[in-house]
Design a protein around this motif. Structure first.
Motif, PDB file in Angstrom:
ATOM      1  N   TYR A 191       0.542  -1.238  -0.048  1.00  0.00           N
ATOM      2  CA  TYR A 191       0.089  -0.255   0.051  1.00  0.00           C
ATOM      3  C   TYR A 191       0.256   1.397  -0.037  1.00  0.00           C
ATOM      4  CZ  TYR A 191      -4.325  -2.517   0.336  1.00  0.00           C
ATOM      5  OH  TYR A 191      -5.333  -3.464   0.668  1.00  0.00           O
ATOM      6  N   TYR A 200      -3.275   3.761  -6.493  1.00  0.00           N
ATOM      7  CA  TYR A 200      -4.934   3.783  -5.797  1.00  0.00           C
ATOM      8  C   TYR A 200      -5.383   5.189  -5.745  1.00  0.00           C
ATOM      9  CZ  TYR A 200      -8.016   1.584  -2.670  1.00  0.00           C
ATOM     10  OH  TYR A 200      -8.768   0.733  -1.943  1.00  0.00           O
ATOM     11  N   TRP A 230     -15.837   1.129  -8.820  1.00  0.00           N
ATOM     12  CA  TRP A 230     -15.953   1.043  -7.326  1.00  0.00           C
ATOM     13  C   TRP A 230     -16.530   2.062  -7.118  1.00  0.00           C
ATOM     14  CZ3 TRP A 230     -11.759  -2.469  -5.869  1.00  0.00           C
ATOM     15  CH2 TRP A 230     -11.765  -3.086  -4.386  1.00  0.00           C
ATOM     16  N   LEU A 239     -18.594   1.430  -2.934  1.00  0.00           N
ATOM     17  CA  LEU A 239     -18.830   2.193  -1.741  1.00  0.00           C
ATOM     18  C   LEU A 239     -19.573   3.579  -1.395  1.00  0.00           C
ATOM     19  CD1 LEU A 239     -14.592   3.425  -1.872  1.00  0.00           C
ATOM     20  CD2 LEU A 239     -15.304   1.254  -1.677  1.00  0.00           C
ATOM     21  N   SER A 299      -9.527   2.144   8.114  1.00  0.00           N
ATOM     22  CA  SER A 299      -9.134   1.747   6.318  1.00  0.00           C
ATOM     23  C   SER A 299      -9.795   2.130   5.498  1.00  0.00           C
ATOM     24  CB  SER A 299      -9.064   0.016   5.990  1.00  0.00           C
ATOM     25  OG  SER A 299      -8.765  -0.506   7.326  1.00  0.00           O
ATOM     26  N   GLY A 316      -8.310   3.805   3.361  1.00  0.00           N
ATOM     27  CA  GLY A 316      -7.278   4.400   2.110  1.00  0.00           C
ATOM     28  C   GLY A 316      -7.213   5.483   1.424  1.00  0.00           C
ATOM     29  N   ASP A 343      -6.215   3.960  10.007  1.00  0.00           N
ATOM     30  CA  ASP A 343      -5.493   3.599   8.595  1.00  0.00           C
ATOM     31  C   ASP A 343      -4.157   2.985   8.933  1.00  0.00           C
ATOM     32  OD1 ASP A 343      -6.360   2.658   5.583  1.00  0.00           O
ATOM     33  OD2 ASP A 343      -4.025   2.606   5.690  1.00  0.00           O
ATOM     34  N   TYR A 344      -3.884   2.272   8.925  1.00  0.00           N
ATOM     35  CA  TYR A 344      -2.630   1.095   9.119  1.00  0.00           C
ATOM     36  C   TYR A 344      -1.641   2.043   8.416  1.00  0.00           C
ATOM     37  CZ  TYR A 344       1.056  -1.930  10.899  1.00  0.00           C
ATOM     38  OH  TYR A 344       1.742  -2.274  11.003  1.00  0.00           O
ATOM     39  N   ASN A 345      -2.147   2.382   6.688  1.00  0.00           N
ATOM     40  CA  ASN A 345      -0.883   2.764   6.175  1.00  0.00           C
ATOM     41  C   ASN A 345      -0.755   4.494   5.982  1.00  0.00           C
ATOM     42  OD1 ASN A 345      -0.020   3.508   2.644  1.00  0.00           O
ATOM     43  ND2 ASN A 345       0.967   1.725   3.500  1.00  0.00           N
ATOM     44  N   ASN A 405      -3.572   1.213  14.295  1.00  0.00           N
ATOM     45  CA  ASN A 405      -3.898  -0.775  13.417  1.00  0.00           C
ATOM     46  C   ASN A 405      -5.743  -1.097  14.217  1.00  0.00           C
ATOM     47  OD1 ASN A 405      -4.331  -3.943  12.757  1.00  0.00           O
ATOM     48  ND2 ASN A 405      -2.168  -3.658  14.450  1.00  0.00           N
ATOM     49  N   VAL A 406      -5.784  -2.049  13.122  1.00  0.00           N
ATOM     50  CA  VAL A 406      -7.990  -2.087  12.989  1.00  0.00           C
ATOM     51  C   VAL A 406      -7.609  -3.694  14.916  1.00  0.00           C
ATOM     52  CG1 VAL A 406      -7.476  -4.372  12.267  1.00  0.00           C
ATOM     53  CG2 VAL A 406      -9.905  -3.173  12.829  1.00  0.00           C
ATOM     54  N   THR A 440     -14.804  -0.429   4.607  1.00  0.00           N
ATOM     55  CA  THR A 440     -14.560  -1.017   3.496  1.00  0.00           C
ATOM     56  C   THR A 440     -13.808  -1.423   2.145  1.00  0.00           C
ATOM     57  OG1 THR A 440     -14.715   1.584   1.928  1.00  0.00           O
ATOM     58  CG2 THR A 440     -16.736   0.735   3.060  1.00  0.00           C
ATOM     59  N   MET A 441     -14.242  -2.919   1.842  1.00  0.00           N
ATOM     60  CA  MET A 441     -12.831  -3.528   0.653  1.00  0.00           C
ATOM     61  C   MET A 441     -11.840  -3.663   1.908  1.00  0.00           C
ATOM     62  SD  MET A 441     -14.976  -3.742  -1.869  1.00  0.00           S
ATOM     63  CE  MET A 441     -14.734  -4.845  -2.698  1.00  0.00           C
TER      64      MET A 441
HETATM   65  C1  LIG Z   1      -7.731  -2.224  -0.330  1.00  0.00           C
HETATM   66  S1  LIG Z   1      -7.548  -0.395   0.976  1.00  0.00           S
HETATM   67  C2  LIG Z   1      -9.713  -0.120   0.982  1.00  0.00           C
HETATM   68  C3  LIG Z   1      -9.591   1.943   1.298  1.00  0.00           C
HETATM   69  C4  LIG Z   1     -10.791   1.943   1.147  1.00  0.00           C
HETATM   70  N1  LIG Z   1     -11.973   1.629   2.247  1.00  0.00           N
HETATM   71  C5  LIG Z   1     -11.381   1.494  -0.179  1.00  0.00           C
HETATM   72  O1  LIG Z   1     -13.096   0.441  -0.288  1.00  0.00           O
HETATM   73  O2  LIG Z   1     -11.714   1.583  -1.177  1.00  0.00           O
HETATM   74  C6  LIG Z   1      -7.341  -1.383   2.180  1.00  0.00           C
HETATM   75  C7  LIG Z   1      -6.577  -0.532   3.426  1.00  0.00           C
HETATM   76  O3  LIG Z   1      -6.651  -1.222   4.879  1.00  0.00           O
HETATM   77  C8  LIG Z   1      -5.870  -0.819   5.611  1.00  0.00           C
HETATM   78  N2  LIG Z   1      -5.523  -1.960   5.987  1.00  0.00           N
HETATM   79  C9  LIG Z   1      -4.680  -2.823   6.277  1.00  0.00           C
HETATM   80  N3  LIG Z   1      -4.726  -3.751   7.198  1.00  0.00           N
HETATM   81  C10 LIG Z   1      -4.726  -2.700   8.040  1.00  0.00           C
HETATM   82  C11 LIG Z   1      -5.438  -2.729   9.431  1.00  0.00           C
HETATM   83  N4  LIG Z   1      -4.393  -3.868  10.188  1.00  0.00           N
HETATM   84  N5  LIG Z   1      -5.410  -1.523  10.082  1.00  0.00           N
HETATM   85  C12 LIG Z   1      -5.858  -0.838   9.519  1.00  0.00           C
HETATM   86  N6  LIG Z   1      -6.372  -0.821   8.745  1.00  0.00           N
HETATM   87  C13 LIG Z   1      -5.586  -1.196   7.812  1.00  0.00           C
HETATM   88  C14 LIG Z   1      -4.701  -0.452   4.281  1.00  0.00           C
HETATM   89  O4  LIG Z   1      -3.819  -0.079   4.537  1.00  0.00           O
HETATM   90  C15 LIG Z   1      -5.686  -0.071   2.535  1.00  0.00           C
HETATM   91  O5  LIG Z   1      -5.286   0.993   3.362  1.00  0.00           O
END
Ligand SMILES: C[S@@+](CC[C@H](N)C(=O)[O-])C[C@H]1O[C@@H](n2cnc3c(N)ncnc32)[C@H](O)[C@@H]1O
Length: 214
Positions: free
Chosen positions: A25, A32, A42, A46, A62, A64, A82-84, A108-109, A125-126
Motif C-alpha cells: 500500500y 490507488y 468501485w 463504496l 481503513s 485508504g 488506517d494502518y498505512n 491498526n484495526v 470498505t474493501m
Molecule cells: C483495499 S484498501 C481499501 C481502502 C478504501 N476503504 C476503499 O474501499 O477503497 C485497504 C486499506 O486497509 C488498510 N489496512 C490494511 N491493514 C490494516 C490494519 N491492520 N489496520 C488498519 N488498516 C489497515 C490499508 O492501509 C488500506 O488503506
C-alpha cells in the motif's frame, strides 16, 4: 452454514502479513487514489454504504485514500484510522482540498486507540479481507461501537447462489491476497445482528449492515 465453501486460512504470522501488505500500500497509495477516482464501479460499490451511515460520531476504519470520506464526513463528527501512513497523507490531502474536516490518524484495526462504546457508526470498505485475524479485528470494531451502534461493511465473499462467474471472481480475489471469510458468521459470533446484500462483482461484493447486540 457454508461449510462446503473454501474459506481462507488465516496466516500464522499476523505481523509479517500486515507489514507485507503495508509495504504494497505504501508503494501504491497514489496510483490507488487515481484508480478509485477513475473506476466508476468501485465508487458505486463504496457509495452503497452512505445511506446506512448514522451519526453523530462516525469512525471509518481503513479509509485508504479517503474517497468515501469525501462523500459523507462533512455531515458527521468523523474520525478515521488506517494502518498505512501514505494512505493517511493522501486522504488528508483529499479532504483538505474539499474543505472537509475529519480527524484522521494512523493505526491498526487490531488495537484501536479509542475508548469502549465511543461511536454511533463504523464504516469499513474493501479492507476486512486484508486483516490477518478476523475475530480480533471484529472484536475491536465491536468494542468501540456504542451498544445499538451500527457497523457498515463492504467486502468480498462467495456469492450465495454459487454462480460460476462469482465463484471464479472470489478465487481471483483470494489469489490477489484477500482472505475470504464467512463474514456473517463472524459478525454473529462477535455480537452483531446483521443484514446482508450482494451489491456487485457477480455476487462477490457484499454489503453488511450490522447492529451491536450488547
Ligand atoms: C483495499 S484498501 C481499501 C481502502 C478504501 N476503504 C476503499 O474501499 O477503497 C485497504 C486499506 O486497509 C488498510 N489496512 C490494511 N491493514 C490494516 C490494519 N491492520 N489496520 C488498519 N488498516 C489497515 C490499508 O492501509 C488500506 O488503506
Amino acid at each position: 452454514m457454508n461449510d462446503s465453501l473454501n474459506y481462507s486460512r488465516e496466516p500464522e504470522d499476523r505481523d509479517s502479513f500486515t507489514r507485507k501488505l503495508d509495504r504494497a500500500y505504501g508503494m501504491f497509495a497514489r496510483p490507488y487514489d487515481i484508480g478509485v477516482k477513475m473506476l466508476p464501479v468501485w465508487k458505486t460499490w463504496l457509495k452503497r454504504a452512505i445511506p446506512h451511515i448514522k451519526g453523530p460520531r462516525v469512525l471509518e476504519v481503513s479509509f485508504g485514500t479517503g474517497f468515501l470520506l469525501t462523500q459523507y464526513a462533512g455531515e458527521f463528527d468523523t474520525d478515521g484510522i488506517d494502518y498505512n501512513e501514505k494512505m493517511v497523507a493522501v486522504a488528508s490531502d483529499n479532504l483538505e482540498r474539499k474543505g472537509i474536516a475529519a480527524r484522521l490518524r494512523q493505526g491498526n484495526v487490531e488495537a484501536l486507540p479509542y475508548e469502549h462504546d465511543t461511536f454511533d457508526c463504523i464504516v469499513n470498505t474493501m479492507a476486512f479481507s486484508g486483516y490477518p485475524d478476523g475475530h480480533r479485528a471484529m472484536s475491536e470494531l465491536h468494542r468501540v461501537l456504542k451498544p445499538g451502534g451500527r457497523l457498515v461493511i463492504i467486502d468480498v465473499e462467495f456469492p450465495a447462489d454459487r454462480n460460476r462467474l462469482g465463484m471464479g471472481a472470489t478465487r481471483i480475489w483470494a489469489a490477489l491476497g484477500d482472505l475470504i471469510r464467512d463474514l456473517g458468521k463472524l459478525l454473529h459470533e462477535c455480537g452483531f445482528d446483521y443484514t446482508e446484500e450482494e451489491i456487485g462483482g457477480f455476487g462477490t461484493v457484499h454489503l453488511y449492515v450490522a447492529t451491536k447486540r450488547y
